[in-house]
Design a protein around this motif. Structure first.
Motif, PDB file in Angstrom:
ATOM      1  N   GLY A 126       1.249  15.130   9.704  1.00 49.79           N
ATOM      2  CA  GLY A 126       1.850  15.795  10.857  1.00 49.79           C
ATOM      3  C   GLY A 126       3.355  15.913  10.772  1.00 49.79           C
ATOM      4  O   GLY A 126       4.046  15.931  11.796  1.00 49.79           O
ATOM      5  N   VAL A 127       3.888  15.981   9.558  1.00 54.78           N
ATOM      6  CA  VAL A 127       5.339  16.129   9.371  1.00 54.78           C
ATOM      7  C   VAL A 127       5.671  17.605   9.592  1.00 54.78           C
ATOM      8  O   VAL A 127       5.395  18.443   8.739  1.00 54.78           O
ATOM      9  CB  VAL A 127       5.762  15.671   7.960  1.00 54.78           C
ATOM     10  CG1 VAL A 127       7.262  15.831   7.773  1.00 54.78           C
ATOM     11  CG2 VAL A 127       5.336  14.227   7.732  1.00 54.78           C
ATOM     12  N   TYR A 184       4.430   9.463   0.760  1.00 56.53           N
ATOM     13  CA  TYR A 184       3.878  10.817   0.800  1.00 56.53           C
ATOM     14  C   TYR A 184       3.987  11.395   2.209  1.00 56.53           C
ATOM     15  O   TYR A 184       3.767  10.695   3.203  1.00 56.53           O
ATOM     16  CB  TYR A 184       2.402  10.811   0.369  1.00 56.53           C
ATOM     17  CG  TYR A 184       2.188  10.303  -1.034  1.00 56.53           C
ATOM     18  CD1 TYR A 184       2.512  11.080  -2.144  1.00 56.53           C
ATOM     19  CD2 TYR A 184       1.672   9.025  -1.251  1.00 56.53           C
ATOM     20  CE1 TYR A 184       2.332  10.601  -3.431  1.00 56.53           C
ATOM     21  CE2 TYR A 184       1.490   8.544  -2.538  1.00 56.53           C
ATOM     22  CZ  TYR A 184       1.818   9.343  -3.624  1.00 56.53           C
ATOM     23  OH  TYR A 184       1.643   8.867  -4.893  1.00 56.53           O
ATOM     24  N   LEU A 185       4.287  12.688   2.262  1.00 60.88           N
ATOM     25  CA  LEU A 185       4.385  13.408   3.529  1.00 60.88           C
ATOM     26  C   LEU A 185       3.413  14.581   3.510  1.00 60.88           C
ATOM     27  O   LEU A 185       3.200  15.207   2.471  1.00 60.88           O
ATOM     28  CB  LEU A 185       5.808  13.942   3.749  1.00 60.88           C
ATOM     29  CG  LEU A 185       6.973  12.961   3.576  1.00 60.88           C
ATOM     30  CD1 LEU A 185       8.297  13.682   3.790  1.00 60.88           C
ATOM     31  CD2 LEU A 185       6.841  11.790   4.535  1.00 60.88           C
ATOM     32  N   LEU A 207      14.146  11.491   8.506  1.00 55.17           N
ATOM     33  CA  LEU A 207      13.883  10.122   8.950  1.00 55.17           C
ATOM     34  C   LEU A 207      12.922   9.409   8.009  1.00 55.17           C
ATOM     35  O   LEU A 207      13.142   8.257   7.618  1.00 55.17           O
ATOM     36  CB  LEU A 207      13.314  10.143  10.370  1.00 55.17           C
ATOM     37  CG  LEU A 207      12.975   8.786  10.990  1.00 55.17           C
ATOM     38  CD1 LEU A 207      14.215   7.899  11.063  1.00 55.17           C
ATOM     39  CD2 LEU A 207      12.368   8.976  12.374  1.00 55.17           C
ATOM     40  N   LEU A 208      11.858  10.089   7.599  1.00 52.79           N
ATOM     41  CA  LEU A 208      10.846   9.452   6.758  1.00 52.79           C
ATOM     42  C   LEU A 208      11.353   9.207   5.341  1.00 52.79           C
ATOM     43  O   LEU A 208      10.973   8.218   4.703  1.00 52.79           O
ATOM     44  CB  LEU A 208       9.581  10.304   6.745  1.00 52.79           C
ATOM     45  CG  LEU A 208       8.882  10.397   8.118  1.00 52.79           C
ATOM     46  CD1 LEU A 208       7.796  11.457   8.096  1.00 52.79           C
ATOM     47  CD2 LEU A 208       8.315   9.045   8.532  1.00 52.79           C
ATOM     48  N   VAL A 216       0.839  -1.194   0.000  1.00 52.87           N
ATOM     49  CA  VAL A 216       0.000   0.000   0.000  1.00 52.87           C
ATOM     50  C   VAL A 216       0.877   1.248   0.000  1.00 52.87           C
ATOM     51  O   VAL A 216       2.023   1.220   0.460  1.00 52.87           O
ATOM     52  CB  VAL A 216      -0.941   0.027   1.225  1.00 52.87           C
ATOM     53  CG1 VAL A 216      -1.853  -1.172   1.218  1.00 52.87           C
ATOM     54  CG2 VAL A 216      -0.141   0.082   2.525  1.00 52.87           C
ATOM     55  N   LEU A 217       0.345   2.332  -0.530  1.00 51.90           N
ATOM     56  CA  LEU A 217       1.037   3.608  -0.473  1.00 51.90           C
ATOM     57  C   LEU A 217       0.873   4.191   0.927  1.00 51.90           C
ATOM     58  O   LEU A 217      -0.201   4.124   1.515  1.00 51.90           O
ATOM     59  CB  LEU A 217       0.468   4.577  -1.514  1.00 51.90           C
ATOM     60  CG  LEU A 217       0.680   4.184  -2.977  1.00 51.90           C
ATOM     61  CD1 LEU A 217       0.015   5.198  -3.890  1.00 51.90           C
ATOM     62  CD2 LEU A 217       2.161   4.071  -3.299  1.00 51.90           C
ATOM     63  N   ILE A 218       1.944   4.762   1.443  1.00 55.22           N
ATOM     64  CA  ILE A 218       1.943   5.248   2.822  1.00 55.22           C
ATOM     65  C   ILE A 218       2.017   6.766   2.830  1.00 55.22           C
ATOM     66  O   ILE A 218       2.877   7.362   2.177  1.00 55.22           O
ATOM     67  CB  ILE A 218       3.133   4.665   3.604  1.00 55.22           C
ATOM     68  CG1 ILE A 218       3.043   3.135   3.634  1.00 55.22           C
ATOM     69  CG2 ILE A 218       3.180   5.229   5.023  1.00 55.22           C
ATOM     70  CD1 ILE A 218       4.273   2.473   4.201  1.00 55.22           C
ATOM     71  N   THR A 219       1.111   7.382   3.566  1.00 56.59           N
ATOM     72  CA  THR A 219       1.138   8.823   3.792  1.00 56.59           C
ATOM     73  C   THR A 219       1.305   9.077   5.279  1.00 56.59           C
ATOM     74  O   THR A 219       0.561   8.528   6.092  1.00 56.59           O
ATOM     75  CB  THR A 219      -0.171   9.489   3.315  1.00 56.59           C
ATOM     76  OG1 THR A 219      -0.337   9.256   1.919  1.00 56.59           O
ATOM     77  CG2 THR A 219      -0.128  10.990   3.570  1.00 56.59           C
TER      78      THR A 219
END
Length: 200
Positions: free
Chosen positions: A31-32, A48-49, A40-41, A25-28
């Motif tokens: 709260g960045v 996605y951020l 880190l991310l 799955v795509l991860i978003t």
């Protein structure tokens, strides 16, 4: 997202990320808010951020210009959690080499990001010598695992793996406490009023 303050926080975030990646799955991450988050991310290969570190709320008519000009920075790499994440990568590889009977690419002590970070902040970290010594022990054990893989027994490998896990855990706990103490000390120092100057 709040900045991981303890190694356990980092492991929790990484576990969620790995679960998402394993499921395809795509991860978003929402709260960045800091450059440390971005660094880190990005290292974790997040898709996605979203957050104030990317952009503040804006009027609809400003979005097009923002999108055309936006370039995501590399983030602030001077964070212990990023260095620890990179350090733990080879520790996991060493453990997997024991379980899967495969060699791994060992990271030497001098090349480990944690070494750089510890030395850069040595003057601020309480009991930094303890952290440096424990960190060095982890690397020594990693090197021994690589050597025993060539000619040792399975029992020797599992003994070394147990020691690696023990010292790695103690190092993570000690680093987490040292970073907390460092930040607490910095906050106290910042809150203190500047010394008054006597004028005669």
């Amino acid at each position: 997202m709040t900045q991981p303050e303890k190694p356990q926080d980092l492991i929790f975030v990484e576990s969620l990320v790995n679960l998402g990646l394993a499921m395809g799955v795509l991860i978003t991450v929402e709260g960045v808010e800091t450059e440390a988050h971005i660094a880190l991310l990005r290292e974790m290969k997040i898709n996605y951020l979203q957050g104030y570190a990317i952009a503040r709320p804006m009027e609809a008519e400003a979005v097009a210009d923002f999108v055309r000009s936006f370039v995501l920075g590399v983030g602030d790499a001077d964070t212990p959690m990023l260095a620890l994440y990179q350090h733990l990568g080879w520790v996991r590889a060493a453990a997997e080499s024991v379980m899967n009977h495969e060699d791994y690419e060992h990271t030497e002590l001098a090349a480990c990001p944690i070494t750089t970070w510890l030395h850069a902040h040595a003057s601020e970290l309480p009991e930094v010598e303890t952290s440096l010594a424990e960190h060095e022990t982890v690397h020594i054990l990693g090197r021994e695992i690589l050597q025993v893989r060539q000619s040792g027994t399975r029992e020797e490998l599992h003994r070394l793996l147990g020691q690696l896990h023990g010292h790695s855990h103690r190092f993570q706990e000690g680093l987490g406490q040292a970073v907390k103490d460092m930040r607490d000390n910095a906050a106290v120092a910042k809150a203190q009023p500047p010394p008054s100057e006597n004028t005669h």
